[in-house]
Motif scaffolding. Structure first.
Motif, short mmCIF file in Angstrom:
data_model
loop_
_atom_site.label_atom_id
_atom_site.label_comp_id
_atom_site.label_asym_id
_atom_site.label_seq_id
_atom_site.Cartn_x
_atom_site.Cartn_y
_atom_site.Cartn_z
N LEU A 289 0.84 -1.20 0.00
CA LEU A 289 0.00 0.00 0.00
C LEU A 289 0.87 1.24 0.00
O LEU A 289 1.78 1.38 0.82
CB LEU A 289 -0.88 0.00 1.26
CG LEU A 289 -1.77 1.23 1.45
CD1 LEU A 289 -2.85 1.31 0.37
CD2 LEU A 289 -2.44 1.21 2.83
N LEU B 268 -3.52 5.01 -1.67
CA LEU B 268 -4.47 5.82 -0.92
C LEU B 268 -4.03 7.26 -1.08
O LEU B 268 -2.88 7.61 -0.77
CB LEU B 268 -4.39 5.38 0.56
CG LEU B 268 -5.55 5.64 1.47
CD1 LEU B 268 -6.87 5.18 0.90
CD2 LEU B 268 -5.30 4.95 2.81
N MET C 158 -9.14 5.50 -2.44
CA MET C 158 -8.33 4.35 -2.83
C MET C 158 -8.29 4.26 -4.35
O MET C 158 -9.31 4.40 -5.02
CB MET C 158 -8.94 3.07 -2.27
CG MET C 158 -8.19 1.82 -2.70
SD MET C 158 -8.84 0.34 -1.87
CE MET C 158 -8.04 -0.95 -2.81
N ASN D 48 -6.81 1.65 -7.37
CA ASN D 48 -6.24 0.31 -7.53
C ASN D 48 -5.06 0.29 -8.49
O ASN D 48 -4.41 -0.73 -8.67
CB ASN D 48 -7.33 -0.71 -7.92
CG ASN D 48 -8.05 -0.32 -9.20
OD1 ASN D 48 -7.49 0.38 -10.05
ND2 ASN D 48 -9.29 -0.79 -9.35
N GLU E 78 -11.75 6.08 -8.61
CA GLU E 78 -11.21 5.88 -7.27
C GLU E 78 -12.38 5.66 -6.31
O GLU E 78 -13.51 6.03 -6.60
CB GLU E 78 -10.32 7.06 -6.86
CG GLU E 78 -10.86 8.41 -7.16
CD GLU E 78 -9.82 9.53 -7.02
OE1 GLU E 78 -8.62 9.30 -7.17
OE2 GLU E 78 -10.26 10.65 -6.74
N ILE F 109 -12.79 -1.74 0.11
CA ILE F 109 -11.42 -2.05 -0.31
C ILE F 109 -11.44 -3.26 -1.25
O ILE F 109 -10.85 -3.25 -2.33
CB ILE F 109 -10.51 -2.34 0.92
CG1 ILE F 109 -10.39 -1.09 1.80
CG2 ILE F 109 -9.15 -2.84 0.47
CD1 ILE F 109 -9.64 -1.31 3.10
#
Ligand code: SAM
Ligand code: SF4
Length: 331
Positions: A13, A263, A269, A271, A278, A295
């Motif tokens: 992440l 993030l 978020m 991907n 988003e 998520i």
């Protein structure tokens, strides 16, 4: 464990701490003749707080994340950056960051306390004048000195160099010379298009061209092993202490082994770096909802390559086609 619809496990992440920066890099920020810095950063209340970042990290770690990279904008100009680094260091993850290097001397103790082992620093030229032209700031000595501070303290240092034709391509050789005695890991990055950064095909120097220009001066180059998730193709000039690599996003995208999620500083978020959509995690978190289903759903919508952009047109697509700047996404 987080998997996308192609079965790829996602355990990395990247968290953007801030959509602001103290530098004005040509390739990153939108520029126009009327507005030298056409980027409007978000209001502070729409940014994730330190608490919220910790809660997000907790959710992602419970879902299997093993590596967290802090980025931005410039992550280290956020007022509570030290607190955030120390809070995230409590998680069982490899914690690392990408920075423009201007604040490292202020943070070196925090990095050590947080158990950070590796830092990526952006430095696009070894000439102070070119550095100034590229970043809009006269801070070459500071950044260069800070990279040496990291090396002296035994950090693993990767130096990110965005190569732009006509600006810093002549620096490539100097960077390779640097690897002769310093255990520094140079990563030449192909210039990518983002809104307002005036990307043009003729400003792109490709992986092949970078390799050829190095090969002209250093015939003895050895290929190093690349991991399945690596974005960089790694090499070493035989006998050199450091290594070099090329990140070929434009000419040879490397999406197959992708394990990354992002993030943004305002809690959205993404991907993929190039995603067209988003997912707003922050609004949901603030409403007291469980963000786990969001998520999972966001990741399941991930395209196999390039955020769904057409691969054939990729290397010649133009900058206005991407929705957020690199600074706003978090590079
Ligand atoms: N401010 C920090 C820094 O400069 O390292 C972190 C954020 S920056 C957006 C993250 C990385 O993105 C940097 O290594 C930067 O060189 C890279 N980057 C920004 N714009 C780019 C572009 N148009 N093409 C390729 N790389 C880019
Ligand atoms: Fe700032 Fe990093 Fe973008 Fe340069 S590349 S403007 S240092 S966020």
């Amino acid at each position: 464990m987080l998997k996308d619809s192609f079965g790829r496990i996602h355990d990395y992440l990247r968290i953007s701490l801030l959509d602001k920066c103290n530098f004005r890099c040509l390739y990153c920020l939108p520029h126009s003749p009327h507005n030298k810095n056409g980027f409007q950063s978000k209001h502070e209340s729409s940014l994730m707080t330190a608490d919220e970042i910790e809660r997000f990290a907790d959710s992602f770690v419970k879902l299997g994340v093993k590596k967290i990279r802090l980025t931005g904008g410039e992550p280290l100009i956020r007022k509570d950056a030290k607190e955030i680094i120390l809070r995230l260091s409590k998680f069982p993850v490899e914690l690392t960051l990408t920075t423009n290097g201007s604040q490292i001397d202020e943070f070196i103790d925090t990095f050590q306390e947080a158990g950070i082992k590796s830092v990526n620093v952006s430095l696009d030229s070894l000439e102070a004048a070119t550095f100034h032209k590229l970043t809009g700031r006269n801070e070459f000595e500071k950044v260069f000195g800070n990279i040496h501070l990291l090396l002296d303290k035994q950090f693993h240092v990767k130096v990110n160099v965005v190569v732009m034709n006509g600006i810093n391509e002549t620096d490539i050789r100097g960077f390779i010379e640097w690897t002769k005695n310093a255990p520094v890991h140079i990563r030449f990055i192909e210039f990518m298009p983002f809104p307002g950064n005036h990307w043009q095909p003729d400003k792109l120097i490709t992986y092949k061209e970078i390799l050829e220009s190095i090969g002209d001066h250093y015939p003895e180059i050895e290929k190093l092993n690349d991991g399945v998730h690596d974005t960089a193709k790694k090499f070493r000039v035989k006998g050199h202490a450091g290594t070099f690599a090329v990140i070929s996003t434009m000419s040879e995208p490397f999406c197959g082994g992708c394990n990354r999620m992002r993030l943004t500083a305002d809690g959205k978020m993404r991907n993929c770096l190039f995603s067209k959509i988003e997912t707003d995690l922050l609004t949901s978190l603030r409403a007291g909802n469980d963000i786990t289903p969001l998520i999972v759903e966001c990741l399941f919508g991930k395209h196999y390559m390039l955020g769904g952009h057409n691969e054939q047109q990729w290397a010649t697509s133009h900058s206005e086609s991407k929705e957020r700047t690199m600074l706003a996404i978090g590079g």
